[in-house]
Design an enzyme around this catalytic site. Structure first.
Site, short mmCIF file in Angstrom:
data_model
loop_
_atom_site.label_atom_id
_atom_site.label_comp_id
_atom_site.label_asym_id
_atom_site.label_seq_id
_atom_site.Cartn_x
_atom_site.Cartn_y
_atom_site.Cartn_z
N GLY A 169 0.83 -1.20 0.00
CA GLY A 169 0.00 0.00 0.00
C GLY A 169 0.86 1.25 0.00
CB CYS A 170 0.15 4.69 -1.12
SG CYS A 170 -1.52 4.88 -0.48
#
Lengths: 348, 348, 348, 348
Positions: B153-154
């Site tokens: 995920g970011c």
């Protein structure tokens, strides 16, 4: 103005953002007469040439602080850079009029602290004891009779109001408080600098002044006085690509057995009667307070980790500066505390 | 393409931001051939109708994932919402081709954890053990031979890379780690929602998903594996009025005797040979990484408080998603890790 | 670099936006070697200290233009303010190397015109005749053999490319052309000024330089040469709260009997073979060209009023400055015109 | 409220931007009592849940328009989409109360025109003749006694006020008027759409609705009535990345012999006594009017070309919608025209 029965006020240093914001708000204040405004760099120009949004609303000419003798103000706002404010106070004292200083010069109780964080010697440390820290929700009783009010910094306002309800009783452990604040670009003032050049700040986000921001000791002093013990915080400011607003997220550990309900009760207890603090049921948003004197707060216990998260949002130019200054003026001059501060936020 | 000797790749779900960003980056990659792109909602349209900036650069028609059988890809990117990705993987497996999944479906090692944080049952928990967490700076050795890579995920990318050097040796106390992250609005995806309506997000700043953001367990899992002990963090995401970028500020306590030099050595030791991590001497800025696969980091000891502040900045759509996916592809297909990822950031 | 067989290029004045953008684009150019960069105000510093996004990509030290003698460049880019460029050209001539000047100093064919619009006397008016106006889509044939190319201004690029197809044949009436352009803030340069202070430009929009913008005569000159008659335009620039991009809307009257199809054919005829002009079927958007050398155009006949609307969008720092300069360099040095300029736009 | 002697008003459709802006402004109005607000989609919720900035200021519950019978309003604001407004007016008439309609349903005098531009048949064309176009600076005399005021569109307000002084006497040639307008994103309403998704609109700028924007006939009608002849204009709207504000640039040819002084005298003559129009000596800026009912205008003759440029700036939600509606209400109910509209603009 000779026959205006209202108290007379003036602004020393009206060409910056806090100065023009004082004018904007005083225009809506029915109880005082704004009789003079000064700016050394723009003296002789109309205020509305420097701040063209005020054209037709308040077109007074900017004079010099040296012309103060021509006026008999009841109260003077100092919207000056730190260092310059204390020169003014040292020179004029508060004999004929009350002073609300928006700079950092009179916020710390100790001249030594001032020297350490501001990098210069205080010119009149003997006056620090006379100054009142102008956060009404905490120091209202002292503000009433004060002649010199040090208006709090924008970050400290957001931080102290977020945390204050947690500092009484056994709600949190006070030895590890982390404060992560984010400010819009007006917080850096009206003076152009490379970091606030539009293409630099736009579409960017970054921390700055790690470990040494000047608002740190001011926060620790107020938090310590509320908690009645020494408080150290870790404070990190961040620059955010918007014009107005500060959002602060505070993290600390809950004391044993504390519940979400306990937290909420603490906020309601302290803030239930406050006009400018809205305890919200979700994370507050700077958009919801823009242009207003509100401080929106929210508190949350993370049961999984045992941490407390306290959040606040203010308009840095209003509750974080000029609005709070007028709230202080209202207290000092005997007006209802919300006079002239009732306009709703501007959203979107 | 039949006679193109380069490995063939495809993108399942190319109409969102991570999909178009994969296309943007693959256009600059000399070693693979992007042979098909799909979108169930836009099938039959040209990609450049959906993403008009790509007109004249990549005008392929969007097909359906059901047409996958017409292709013989070596590797497929899944740029699908969570939940949909695992349906695809369950249906197609990784028999004929390798998969890089950009959703959250294969990041957690435990189906139970998945159920708890994502609010739905995992469709193929037995495959979770086969998936590799695609953060090359930590898991490079496993990615090489993996057939199913779960692209991080970011937020986790920004957090794990900021913290990783502190988790070996006795550098910090690991029982109280505070993570305050700020993301641009593309992090919320291409789908319109009230909170990402321009007048809502513009000139606003707020926290969201207090205590329950789905990226939390993914971070704790990776941090725990690096530290070889259980790690709990306090994670708070904030929505920031810019399009691309995540800035993360991490706070923790220094172990006794640790100095600023120790911290810097830890970062240099872990990141000295990394192509996409720049250890900086000041707080990193999202503007300096925009459009690139860089993660800029900075670490600071506050001697006054004994806390460590670790900061990072990434472009959420590049190092936080599609760029990292291509970095993973390069590792999986035997290319130099930086192939196609060399373009400088776009600033301002 | 002694043994680098590629042509050697340098940048005089690399600390501004067009300078850093030249570096960004030249990093992606396989055919030339960027051997020196200068800045008088920052000499001795690394470029990546001044433009931190370039750290690890291009860390060369900024030298002085006086050190030019140590190099044997094939071509030099002048990314200097107007006035300073002509000093350089007067001093160094184009004897040993070709020059692409990004300032306005060599764009006008007449020294008198220069004096009138730029408010100062041209230092070497005799060289104006040797300079080629570097708009490849119009002057490609002359650029090939030119030793001194005057790279067009950002506004003129957007205006001339929007209008050029309408100036041949009897398509429009040329005596009343209205040009309304809107530019992002990087168009005002990297130097801080009150008008480009973030809180001034953010959430604002305004026209400026009514009737006297310096790009006006340059547009009229190019349009006149295309039309082979004198052209006067009404040009109004506006400042827009975004970092990169110019959008231009041009209004004129259709000649009798002209149809929408005629207009489209004129654009296809002139631009059908162009690599950087995309004729679109809807109003172009600056987001779709950001970071790229594209100019997107669209034309529309309003049958109700008989007017033609011609629209264009460019990235002012790329097609409006540094990208076009590299396009010119490619032509001058014999490369394929698109070399190094193929990266897709960055959107969103 | 039974014993509140002030006129009672209500808002039908209070969940959008013009609705919440009416509430914001009515909160500051001393002369009326806002007694009910409706929203079919949010009925039963507090207004401050839908518009959280109003919490603690105006927390009334949203009811349904069907409950109108429980109230006896003196005046009702319709903040409804076009099409829905005429249903309401057809159903309720203006028997018991006056109506100010903020939609486009009653602005055109001809049902045929309405059908042509709005793409649907007007439900009560016979009422169009009774409606007054609520632009006080032009139609003040008719508004006083009107029972149904059609509040002007945001673009038309900015355009008609910019141009009106030029339409009397022989100042300009009226056969070629070009209008280039730029609007902030709130102009598109509170409903989410792909084009107003933050990452779409942010850092973008583009024209839209070329040749067919619905505000066109409304402008031509008002301009024609002022000029007492038929007026056609070329109108192009553009979407600008800011929340509030419209800037309009109008271009036309000066009549023979007209000077800059003539232009300025025309503006002073028409606007000298106006409370909300500020004739400025430089191009107006949307920042200077934000949050206020001001329309700032500026006019310039370009002696070189013989063209006139007329510029205006308004806040689209205030002078372009809700503020102007309250100005109309003041006229209709006999208040001073500026009552409740005196707050200074919010800048920056």
């Amino acid at each position: 103005m000779a026959d205006d029965p209202r108290p007379s006020v003036g602004i020393i240093g009206a060409s910056g953002y806090t100065g023009s914001e004082l004018v904007r708000l005083l225009c809506a204040h029915p109880g005082v007469s704004l009789d003079f405004i000064t700016s050394e760099s723009h003296r002789g120009r109309l205020l509305s040439d420097v701040h063209p949004h005020l054209k037709g609303i308040f077109d007074l000419e900017l004079s010099s602080a040296e012309d103060l003798g021509h006026h008999e103000p009841n109260l003077v706002f100092l919207a000056l850079p730190h260092g310059v404010s204390m020169e003014f106070v040292k020179g004029y004292g508060c004999n004929g009029f009350k002073i609300i200083d928006l700079s950092g010069d009179f916020r710390l109780r100790s001249g030594d602290q001032y020297g350490r964080w501001y990098g210069k010697r205080h010119l009149c440390p003997e006056m620090l004891g006379d100054a009142t820290y102008g956060l009404p929700e905490v120091y209202r009783g002292e503000i009433v009779n004060s002649r010199l009010v040090a208006n709090p910094g924008c970050y400290p306002t957001s931080v102290v109001l977020a945390l204050a309800p947690l500092l009484s009783g056994e709600i949190i452990e006070m030895d590890c408080i982390i404060v992560d604040s984010k400010s819009g670009v007006t917080g850096a003032g009206a003076k152009t600098r490379p970091v606030t050049h539009f293409p630099s700040a736009n579409e960017d986000f970054k921390a700055y002044s790690l470990t040494d921001h000047r608002h740190t000791p001011e926060m620790e002093q107020a938090l310590g006085e509320i908690a009645d013990r020494e408080i150290d915080i870790q404070f990190t400011p961040h620059l955010t690509p918007l014009s107005r607003g500060i959002q602060t997220s505070v993290y600390c550990r809950a004391a044993d057995g504390i519940t979400q309900k306990d937290l909420e009760e603490a906020y309601d207890a302290l803030y239930g009667g406050e006009r400018f603090i809205r305890v919200r049921d979700r994370p507050p948003s700077v958009r919801d307070v823009r242009g207003s004197n509100f401080c929106d707060v929210h508190v949350r216990l993370d049961e999984r980790t045992g941490n407390v998260i306290a959040l606040s949002a203010i308009d840095n130019l209003v509750k974080g500066a000029s609005g709070q200054a007028i709230q202080n003026m209202n207290i000092m001059l005997g007006f209802d505390e919300a006079t002239g501060l009732g306009a709703p936020p501007l959203s979107p």
